[in-house]
Design an enzyme around this catalytic site. Structure first.
Site, PDB file in Angstrom:
ATOM      1  N   SER A  45       0.845  -1.200   0.000  1.00  0.00           N
ATOM      2  CA  SER A  45       0.000   0.000   0.000  1.00  0.00           C
ATOM      3  C   SER A  45       0.873   1.240   0.000  1.00  0.00           C
ATOM      4  O   SER A  45       0.607   2.212  -0.696  1.00  0.00           O
ATOM      5  CB  SER A  45      -0.900   0.022   1.231  1.00  0.00           C
ATOM      6  OG  SER A  45      -1.823  -1.028   1.187  1.00  0.00           O
ATOM      7  N   CYS A  46       1.904   1.204   0.827  1.00  0.00           N
ATOM      8  CA  CYS A  46       2.811   2.340   0.946  1.00  0.00           C
ATOM      9  C   CYS A  46       4.206   1.794   1.223  1.00  0.00           C
ATOM     10  O   CYS A  46       4.359   0.825   1.976  1.00  0.00           O
ATOM     11  CB  CYS A  46       2.352   3.222   2.106  1.00  0.00           C
ATOM     12  SG  CYS A  46       3.373   4.679   2.367  1.00  0.00           S
ATOM     13  N   ARG A  55      19.192   4.970  -2.148  1.00  0.00           N
ATOM     14  CA  ARG A  55      20.275   4.624  -3.075  1.00  0.00           C
ATOM     15  C   ARG A  55      21.310   3.695  -2.446  1.00  0.00           C
ATOM     16  O   ARG A  55      22.487   3.724  -2.786  1.00  0.00           O
ATOM     17  CB  ARG A  55      20.940   5.874  -3.644  1.00  0.00           C
ATOM     18  CG  ARG A  55      19.979   6.764  -4.408  1.00  0.00           C
ATOM     19  CD  ARG A  55      20.727   7.759  -5.260  1.00  0.00           C
ATOM     20  NE  ARG A  55      19.812   8.542  -6.038  1.00  0.00           N
ATOM     21  CZ  ARG A  55      19.311   8.172  -7.226  1.00  0.00           C
ATOM     22  NH1 ARG A  55      19.617   7.013  -7.743  1.00  0.00           N
ATOM     23  NH2 ARG A  55      18.498   8.966  -7.872  1.00  0.00           N
ATOM     24  N   GLY A  57      20.104   0.314  -1.783  1.00  0.00           N
ATOM     25  CA  GLY A  57      19.538  -1.012  -2.011  1.00  0.00           C
ATOM     26  C   GLY A  57      18.426  -1.406  -1.051  1.00  0.00           C
ATOM     27  O   GLY A  57      17.829  -2.465  -1.213  1.00  0.00           O
ATOM     28  N   ARG A  60      14.890  -1.608  -2.839  1.00  0.00           N
ATOM     29  CA  ARG A  60      14.788  -2.840  -3.625  1.00  0.00           C
ATOM     30  C   ARG A  60      14.599  -4.046  -2.708  1.00  0.00           C
ATOM     31  O   ARG A  60      13.843  -4.961  -3.014  1.00  0.00           O
ATOM     32  CB  ARG A  60      16.023  -3.022  -4.499  1.00  0.00           C
ATOM     33  CG  ARG A  60      15.916  -4.269  -5.377  1.00  0.00           C
ATOM     34  CD  ARG A  60      17.148  -4.449  -6.243  1.00  0.00           C
ATOM     35  NE  ARG A  60      17.081  -5.707  -6.943  1.00  0.00           N
ATOM     36  CZ  ARG A  60      16.496  -5.888  -8.112  1.00  0.00           C
ATOM     37  NH1 ARG A  60      15.922  -4.887  -8.743  1.00  0.00           N
ATOM     38  NH2 ARG A  60      16.476  -7.084  -8.669  1.00  0.00           N
ATOM     39  N   GLU A  80       0.011  -0.744  -4.868  1.00  0.00           N
ATOM     40  CA  GLU A  80      -1.170   0.083  -5.049  1.00  0.00           C
ATOM     41  C   GLU A  80      -0.863   1.171  -6.074  1.00  0.00           C
ATOM     42  O   GLU A  80       0.217   1.752  -6.072  1.00  0.00           O
ATOM     43  CB  GLU A  80      -1.550   0.701  -3.698  1.00  0.00           C
ATOM     44  CG  GLU A  80      -2.887   1.368  -3.685  1.00  0.00           C
ATOM     45  CD  GLU A  80      -3.300   1.772  -2.285  1.00  0.00           C
ATOM     46  OE1 GLU A  80      -3.713   2.936  -2.111  1.00  0.00           O
ATOM     47  OE2 GLU A  80      -3.199   0.931  -1.365  1.00  0.00           O
ATOM     48  N   SER A  84       3.749   6.724  -7.230  1.00  0.00           N
ATOM     49  CA  SER A  84       4.275   8.087  -7.156  1.00  0.00           C
ATOM     50  C   SER A  84       5.493   8.192  -8.065  1.00  0.00           C
ATOM     51  O   SER A  84       6.029   7.185  -8.529  1.00  0.00           O
ATOM     52  CB  SER A  84       4.678   8.414  -5.719  1.00  0.00           C
ATOM     53  OG  SER A  84       5.807   7.637  -5.351  1.00  0.00           O
TER      54      SER A  84
END
Length: 135
Positions: A45-46, A55, A57, A60, A80, A84
């Site tokens: 969701s967020c 930056r 990792g 990811r 979701e 952005s």
């Protein structure tokens, strides 16, 4: 961080928090949330990585963990929407790299279907199609 503020009840969500631990305690690196019972089957969701941890990792890692949960649930996942601007870049990068790595593993084994990629990676078919268009 202002757009990551939650003004609603947190009870319907699960929160997965990533910390960095040292002799001074646990320090927030990032988190993601997902709805406990989501009709659209979103796996995120967020998602947020602290600015000083970006930056490195960690984003990811959080994305990958959300897809590992989707695999465990035997359900393709997708974040979701809409993504952005800050979410679009890492997700597109993640989807492309997962697909390329997966195709490299399957090299020489005949044809590959979207359904096979979905079953093996837990990526949603629409995200796989988008990733192929972005390659």
């Amino acid at each position: 961080l202002d757009h990551k503020t939650l003004y609603y009840d947190v009870e319907p969500f699960l929160f997965y928090v990533l910390t960095q631990n040292d002799e001074y305690g646990c320090h927030l690196v990032g988190y993601f949330s997902k709805e406990k019972h989501c009709m659209q089957k979103y796996n995120v969701s967020c998602i947020m990585t602290m600015p000083h941890c970006q930056r490195m990792g960690y984003g990811r890692f959080l994305i990958d963990f959300s897809y590992l949960l989707s695999k465990k649930e035997k359900q393709p996942g997708t974040p979701e929407k809409p993504l952005s601007d800050l979410g679009r870049v890492p997700y597109h990068s993640y989807w492309k790299s997962v697909i390329l790595e997966h195709l490299a593993l399957l090299r020489g084994r005949g044809h590959v279907t979207i359904n096979q990629i979905v079953a093996d990676t837990a990526l949603h078919p629409a995200d796989i199609a988008l990733a192929f268009m972005l390659l």
